[in-house]
Motif scaffolding. Structure first.
Motif, PDB file in Angstrom:
ATOM      1  N   ASN A  94       3.174  11.493 -10.396  1.00 16.01           N
ATOM      2  CA  ASN A  94       2.499  12.776 -10.626  1.00 16.01           C
ATOM      3  C   ASN A  94       3.502  13.930 -10.676  1.00 16.01           C
ATOM      4  O   ASN A  94       3.354  14.854 -11.492  1.00 16.01           O
ATOM      5  N   LYS A  95       4.518  13.886  -9.814  1.00 20.32           N
ATOM      6  CA  LYS A  95       5.567  14.914  -9.852  1.00 20.32           C
ATOM      7  C   LYS A  95       6.296  14.875 -11.190  1.00 20.32           C
ATOM      8  O   LYS A  95       6.585  15.908 -11.797  1.00 20.32           O
ATOM      9  N   TRP A  96       6.619  13.670 -11.631  1.00 20.72           N
ATOM     10  CA  TRP A  96       7.326  13.468 -12.905  1.00 20.72           C
ATOM     11  C   TRP A  96       6.502  14.032 -14.063  1.00 20.72           C
ATOM     12  O   TRP A  96       7.020  14.768 -14.913  1.00 20.72           O
ATOM     13  N   LEU A  97       5.215  13.677 -14.087  1.00 18.31           N
ATOM     14  CA  LEU A  97       4.349  14.130 -15.179  1.00 18.31           C
ATOM     15  C   LEU A  97       4.198  15.649 -15.174  1.00 18.31           C
ATOM     16  O   LEU A  97       4.229  16.291 -16.235  1.00 18.31           O
ATOM     17  N   HIS A  98       4.047  16.221 -13.986  1.00 17.84           N
ATOM     18  CA  HIS A  98       3.888  17.675 -13.881  1.00 17.84           C
ATOM     19  C   HIS A  98       5.142  18.390 -14.390  1.00 17.84           C
ATOM     20  O   HIS A  98       5.049  19.368 -15.152  1.00 17.84           O
ATOM     21  N   LEU A  99       6.308  17.890 -13.984  1.00 17.15           N
ATOM     22  CA  LEU A  99       7.564  18.507 -14.410  1.00 17.15           C
ATOM     23  C   LEU A  99       7.727  18.433 -15.920  1.00 17.15           C
ATOM     24  O   LEU A  99       8.050  19.433 -16.576  1.00 17.15           O
TER      25      LEU A  99
ATOM     26  N   ALA B 192       0.834  -1.204   0.000  1.00 18.25           N
ATOM     27  CA  ALA B 192       0.000   0.000   0.000  1.00 18.25           C
ATOM     28  C   ALA B 192       0.870   1.257   0.000  1.00 18.25           C
ATOM     29  O   ALA B 192       0.589   2.220  -0.734  1.00 18.25           O
ATOM     30  N   TYR B 193       1.929   1.255   0.828  1.00 22.47           N
ATOM     31  CA  TYR B 193       2.802   2.429   0.873  1.00 22.47           C
ATOM     32  C   TYR B 193       3.533   2.608  -0.452  1.00 22.47           C
ATOM     33  O   TYR B 193       3.652   3.737  -0.960  1.00 22.47           O
ATOM     34  N   PHE B 194       4.004   1.508  -1.025  1.00 17.90           N
ATOM     35  CA  PHE B 194       4.699   1.626  -2.311  1.00 17.90           C
ATOM     36  C   PHE B 194       3.782   2.221  -3.375  1.00 17.90           C
ATOM     37  O   PHE B 194       4.189   3.115  -4.129  1.00 17.90           O
ATOM     38  N   GLN B 195       2.553   1.737  -3.464  1.00 14.05           N
ATOM     39  CA  GLN B 195       1.627   2.240  -4.472  1.00 14.05           C
ATOM     40  C   GLN B 195       1.336   3.726  -4.256  1.00 14.05           C
ATOM     41  O   GLN B 195       1.256   4.504  -5.219  1.00 14.05           O
ATOM     42  N   GLN B 196       1.202   4.120  -3.005  1.00 16.05           N
ATOM     43  CA  GLN B 196       0.969   5.531  -2.681  1.00 16.05           C
ATOM     44  C   GLN B 196       2.171   6.387  -3.096  1.00 16.05           C
ATOM     45  O   GLN B 196       2.018   7.455  -3.704  1.00 16.05           O
ATOM     46  N   LEU B 197       3.363   5.904  -2.762  1.00 10.26           N
ATOM     47  CA  LEU B 197       4.589   6.630  -3.092  1.00 10.26           C
ATOM     48  C   LEU B 197       4.794   6.693  -4.602  1.00 10.26           C
ATOM     49  O   LEU B 197       5.132   7.751  -5.148  1.00 10.26           O
ATOM     50  N   TYR B 198       4.582   5.569  -5.267  1.00 10.34           N
ATOM     51  CA  TYR B 198       4.762   5.514  -6.723  1.00 10.34           C
ATOM     52  C   TYR B 198       3.836   6.510  -7.414  1.00 10.34           C
ATOM     53  O   TYR B 198       4.249   7.251  -8.316  1.00 10.34           O
TER      54      TYR B 198
END
Length: 251
Positions: free
Chosen positions: A44-49, A33-39
């Motif tokens: 989203n940061k990658w796409l925004h940049l 669950a944590y990995f999926q949240q982090l991923y």
């Protein structure tokens, strides 16, 4: 190579794993669950940049429109590559301390892991820097007995070998110096004996070089890297080296 060996180069690539790590207590145990949240957050940061960059570049007429599917795939592939690279580069003792390598590849780790990885990288950097210092000391003294043209010009870090021409007793290397720190684009070795050549030279990137005076001849040591064959040792003995830029001889 006596200083800048393949082993030394590989060690030099293991000096910065700690730089982007951020402390996260949730990295202490495996949690899908944590990995999926982090991923999802990092994606989203990658796409925004990349969307911002694409917009700026497109406004200048120098780039294709932002492609979300393409960037999503690229992000996924980069994380997979990072994981495989970490498996090959970190010692087993450190890998065993990491609960989820996927999380580590996304730059999250516990404080204990960060400390251990930092020590590993800093130890490697000290060893790498010691070798560089030792070669500089050798070269400063040895260069006094070498031709000035060789001392000044035999340095082609980040150049690419376009073509290698073996002609009787000479070898000519044609260079793409676009990414390098020289304007020399042709290197000619005269009266050559090849001591070691691990693979073909063409389309290889020039990483490091060493030069020695041996029995009134020169030994030129080159560490190269090729996408297909990996690291390459190329060592020759030659009476002289000539350097050309824009069609004119340097020596």
């Amino acid at each position: 190579m006596r200083y800048f060996t393949k082993e030394w180069y590989e060690l030099s690539q293991r000096t910065s794993f700690h730089l982007l790590l951020e402390e996260e207590s949730q990295a202490e145990t495996f949690s899908e669950a944590y990995f999926q949240q982090l991923y999802s957050a990092e994606l989203n940061k990658w796409l925004h940049l990349h969307e911002e960059v694409a917009s700026i570049m497109q406004a200048n007429g120098t780039n294709e429109p932002f492609n979300k599917d393409k960037e999503t795939k690229q992000f996924y592939e980069s994380i997979i590559y990072n994981q495989e690279h970490l498996k090959k580069s970190l010692p087993e003792t450190i890998l065993n301390q990491i609960a989820d390598l996927r999380v580590f590849a996304l730059n999250k780790a516990t404080r204990d892991v960060i400390n251990t990885v930092s020590q590993f990288c800093e130890d490697n950097k000290r060893s790498v820097d010691t070798t560089i210092d030792n070669y500089r000391k050798y070269h400063t003294e040895a260069s006094l007995s070498m031709d000035r043209e060789i001392v000044d010009n035999f340095r082609f870090h980040d150049c690419r070998i376009i073509k290698s021409i073996l002609n009787d007793k000479s070898i000519t290397l044609l260079l793409d110096n676009t990414g390098g720190f020289t304007d020399i684009d042709e290197l000619i070795f005269e009266n050559v004996t090849i001591i070691k050549q691990d693979a073909g030279l063409e389309n290889s990137w020039w990483l490091y070089e060493e030069v020695y005076k041996v029995n009134d001849k020169y030994e030129f040591h080159m560490l190269l890297q090729n996408q297909d064959t990996g690291l390459i040792n190329f060592i020759i003995s030659a009476e002289q080296a000539f350097f050309r830029r824009l069609g004119s001889d340097v020596d």
